[in-house]
Scaffold this active site. Structure first.
Site, mmCIF file in Angstrom:
data_model
loop_
_atom_site.group_PDB
_atom_site.id
_atom_site.type_symbol
_atom_site.label_atom_id
_atom_site.label_comp_id
_atom_site.label_asym_id
_atom_site.label_seq_id
_atom_site.Cartn_x
_atom_site.Cartn_y
_atom_site.Cartn_z
ATOM 1 N N THR A 50 0.740 -1.251 0.067
ATOM 2 C CA THR A 50 0.158 -0.118 -0.027
ATOM 3 C C THR A 50 0.988 1.298 -0.024
ATOM 4 O OG1 THR A 50 -1.893 -0.966 1.305
ATOM 5 C CG2 THR A 50 -1.905 1.278 1.267
ATOM 6 N N CYS A 94 -18.654 -7.219 2.225
ATOM 7 C CA CYS A 94 -19.750 -6.614 2.986
ATOM 8 C C CYS A 94 -19.362 -5.774 3.948
ATOM 9 C CB CYS A 94 -20.520 -7.776 3.776
ATOM 10 S SG CYS A 94 -22.120 -7.304 4.369
HETATM 11 C C1 LIG Z 1 -2.625 -6.523 -5.734
HETATM 12 C C2 LIG Z 1 -2.407 -5.851 -4.357
HETATM 13 N N1 LIG Z 1 -1.817 -4.773 -4.139
HETATM 14 C C3 LIG Z 1 -1.358 -4.132 -2.894
HETATM 15 C C4 LIG Z 1 -1.756 -4.946 -1.790
HETATM 16 C C5 LIG Z 1 -1.727 -4.225 -0.442
HETATM 17 O O1 LIG Z 1 -0.499 -4.785 0.120
HETATM 18 P P1 LIG Z 1 -0.083 -4.791 1.577
HETATM 19 O O2 LIG Z 1 -0.951 -5.534 2.457
HETATM 20 O O3 LIG Z 1 1.214 -4.855 1.880
HETATM 21 O O4 LIG Z 1 -0.481 -3.153 2.003
HETATM 22 C C6 LIG Z 1 -2.527 -6.134 -1.884
HETATM 23 C C7 LIG Z 1 -3.142 -6.753 -0.425
HETATM 24 O O5 LIG Z 1 -4.180 -7.335 -0.493
HETATM 25 C C8 LIG Z 1 -2.923 -6.744 -3.256
HETATM 26 O O6 LIG Z 1 -3.502 -7.772 -3.454
#
Ligand SMILES: Cc1ncc(COP(=O)(O)O)c(C=O)c1O
Length: 368
Positions: free
Chosen positions: A72, A313
């Site tokens: 993220t 949900c």
């Molecule tokens: C495609 C994708 N991008 C980004 C993330 C976010 O990753 P993180 O949990 O390390 O912030 C996820 C996690 O669910 C993901 O599946």
């Protein structure tokens, strides 16, 4: 001891023993990598060793890796930090990309779940302001692999930067930043057997980014804050296993294909998504008409099988998967889609346990 079967690797993978051992060893050492004393130097060595391991898993030089708190943050640093006037993101990106900036322009996808490269060209040609194009390498819901190298070529031909969220790809398909031709690429440790709360942004040499966290100047002033040494060490240990994971991808594909064959034999009316495109070897995304994803997940959970829903949900309202909507799937079908994702510890017995629980549901679907 939790005897439930875990089939939700795209949400988070169980930590690999090697990664857990590296985390524990780093915690035992302690120290701040910025300190000059012996403890600090030992912590710094762990961080730099892990940087080499992560870099080598994607064919990058170690200096190109910026450690973050996860994908993220890596996505935020790439998109916000690029300072580009236009951000073009695909319709199926993770929320951390789609919502990284307000007003991002959306690149549509085909019904097969693959980004529309002609639409990307048209979008880029429509406006000459500096742009960044962000296209994930593999989708977290369908597992569909995106034509990132082609998209990066198109982006560059229009003077745009190319970013890819490769979180779901690393360890499942080869990821090489040079073959992909991207400028920026995001990773997350907990999707490949490392701990949660640590990730990385690959940044090609010469690409300037504005740091989003300011302070102590760590990570070459790209990301301030004392490094998460134990998390980074666990990430490095998991990244070091990527080559072996790729050798095991065939085993996973066999398990996954076997599961899909069983699903179709007990419920020919079930709808599998993403099968018309190149996919990750570990993901099944299936809708059981007339049985809500919530009901399926709860029934499977009671039977000791953990999977996840395509629909989320919140506050009593079911939000349909943005990915399935972008692919043009009917809302009713999207509401009954579940995702089953496999990984390094998955076994044929897991598939059997899933099928035993799910077959009862599929009979109810036929009766509905
Ligand atoms: C495609 C994708 N991008 C980004 C993330 C976010 O990753 P993180 O949990 O390390 O912030 C996820 C996690 O669910 C993901 O599946």
């Amino acid at each position: 001891m939790n005897t439930a079967v875990y089939m939700d690797y795209n949400a988070s993978t169980p930590i690999r023993p090697e990664a857990a051992a590296a985390v524990a060893a780093a915690l035992a050492i302690g120290g701040n990598p910025s300190s000059v004393h012996g403890h600090g130097r030992a912590a710094r060595r762990l961080v730099e060793d892990a940087r080499e391991q992560v870099a080598s898993a994607i064919g990058a030089p170690a200096a190109a890796i910026v450690f973050t708190s996860g994908a993220t943050e890596a996505n935020t640093l790439a998109l916000r930090g690029s300072g580009r006037a236009r951000l073009l993101v695909s319709a199926i990106e993770h929320d951390s990309v789609r919502h990284a900036v307000p007003g991002a322009e959306i690149i549509p996808v085909t019904p097969a779940g693959i980004i529309d490269l002609e639409a990307l060209k048209a979008l880029l040609a429509s406006d000459s302001r500096p742009a960044l194009v962000s296209i994930m390498l593999a989708n977290n819901e369908t597992g569909v692999i995106q034509p990132v190298a082609e998209a990066a070529g198109i982006a560059h031909a229009h003077g745009a930067l190319a970013h890819s969220d490769a979180v779901q790809a690393l360890g499942r398909i080869p990821v090489d930043v040079n073959a992909l031709g991207v400028d920026l690429l995001s990773l997350s440790a907990h999707k490949l057997g490392g701990p949660a709360g640590v990730g990385a942004l690959y940044r090609r040499e010469g690409i300037a980014l504005a740091a989003q966290l300011l302070g102590g100047g760590q990570e070459r002033s790209q990301r301030a804050g004392t490094e998460n040494v134990s998390g980074i060490a666990g990430f490095g240990a998991a990244a070091a296993l990527v080559a072996g994971d790729l050798e095991n991808a065939r085993r996973l594909a066999d398990l996954r294909n076997g599961l899909e064959t069983k699903i179709k034999s007990v419920a020919p009316h079930a709808v599998l998504f993403g099968t018309g495109a190149p996919r990750l070897p570990n993901t099944v995304y299936v809708a059981l008409p007339d049985i809500s994803a919530e009901t399926q997940i709860m029934t499977l959970d009671l039977a000791g099988v953990s999977v996840s829903a395509g629909a989320a949900c919140s506050s009593g309202k079911v939000k349909i998967s943005a990915v399935l909507s972008a692919m043009g799937a009917p809302a009713d079908l999207a509401r009954s889609a579940i995702r089953v994702s496999l990984g390094w510890a998955s076994t044929p017995a897991d598939i059997d346990r899933f099928m035993t629980a799910w077959t009862g549901l599929s009979a109810r679907s036929l009766a509905a």
